[in-house]
Design a protein around this motif. Structure first.
Motif: not given
Ligand code: C2E
Ligand code: CA
Ligand code: CA
Ligand code: CA
Length: 276
Positions: A214-220, A246-253
């Motif tokens: 829920a937090i990741i979705r909300a932050v995105v 899939d949550f919609g994050c633009s970048k990954v590390q």
């Protein structure tokens, strides 16, 4: 010992003493680390979540001490902050990262971590401008990562300093978002390019924790509505990559893409990206 009255408190004393002594000795070594050439930077790739292509690197400080071997940043950064060594060390990091990034073929960005103590130093903006001028790095290729804690004492003027940094053309990222103090008000005052989602949420969501998800979705969603990108940190598996994408994050590390690498390897990766 048993006759020392109470026992428990006394029993811990030698350990406390040993800890204080270790800190003192470590701090002494840290004071000389830069001049002894014991510090260097590692660079961790940051990639586009959809294409998997390199967008830049985060510079991460490393200390290989003659006396203590490799000391973790989680240990020596807080020590450097307490001992007021973070300003000279942070200046060195900034200059070294800008010098290095200026040599990369192509346009990969470099992200540099900035401690609150550095930001609140009156010379900070001048130091950033000078690191850019000396290296010749285009300002938009430099990204400064700050945590929410810089806004904790607004009297210290973080918003104003960040405004002047933005005027230089440098980008800002909000690091470890959600792990510290949050009033969110500062998000409407400071133009961050990217919000970095802490590894703890990524790992939590990967384990199926509904709160973390829920937090990741909300932050995105929040970042999107503010016109900011998001980077998911600590991505260790393909499944985690797909999840945050899939949550919609633009970048990954994260270790799934690459651990922090040495300068030569970073140069090589930047060059390879240029050819793609
Ligand atoms: P950070 O800014 O959140 O940096 C990310 C940390 O996560 C790095 O640890 C990185 O090596 C680690 N990491 C990256 N991907 C993964 C992964 O997939 N799994 C796991 N388990 N870990 C991953 P590192 O290099 O030990 O740095 C720790 C912290 O020390 C940094 O956290 C940052 O707060 C601080 N730090 C490092 N370099 C500097 C610096 O030059 N200046 C300042 N002020 N702080 C720094
Ligand atoms: Ca960081
Ligand atoms: Ca982080
Ligand atoms: Ca972190």
């Amino acid at each position: 010992s048993k006759d020392a009255g109470g026992g428990v408190f006394h029993a811990y004393e030698p350990r406390l003493h040993a800890q204080a002594e270790e800190r003192r000795v470590l701090e002494q070594a840290l004071r000389q680390a830069l001049e002894k050439g014991e510090m260097y930077l590692a660079y961790q790739p940051v990639v586009d979540a959809d294409t998997g292509l390199l967008t830049g690197f985060e510079a991460l400080l490393r200390w290989n001490s003659a006396d203590f071997g490799n000391v973790s940043p989680a240990k020596f950064i807080p020590l450097a902050e307490d001992a007021r060594l973070i300003v000279p060390i942070g200046d060195w990091v900034l200059r070294a990262a800008c010098d290095e990034a200026a040599r990369w073929p192509g346009h990969a960005r470099v992200a540099v971590n900035v401690s609150p103590e550095q930001l609140h130093n009156p010379h900070f903006v001048t130091t950033v401008a000078s690191a850019l001028a000396t290296s010749g790095l285009a300002p938009e290729r430099l990204e400064l990562e700050v945590t929410e804690s810089v806004f904790m004492h607004e009297g210290m003027g973080a918003t104003k300093v960040l405004e002047r940094i933005l005027e230089l053309g440098v980008r800002l990222s909000l690091d470890d978002f959600g792990t510290g103090y949050s009033s969110l008000g500062y998000l409407s005052r400071t133009r961050f390019s990217t919000i970095k989602i802490d590894r703890s949420f990524v790992q939590g969501a990967a384990k199926g924790a509904p709160e973390a998800t829920a937090i990741i979705r909300a932050v995105v969603a929040l970042a999107r509505s503010l016109g900011m990108a998001t980077t998911a940190e600590g991505v260790e598996t393909e499944a985690e990559h797909h999840m945050v994408r899939d949550f919609g994050c633009s970048k990954v590390q994260g270790f799934y893409f690459s651990r922090p690498v040495l300068v030569e390897e970073a140069r090589h990766l930047a060059a390879r990206r240029e050819r793609e």
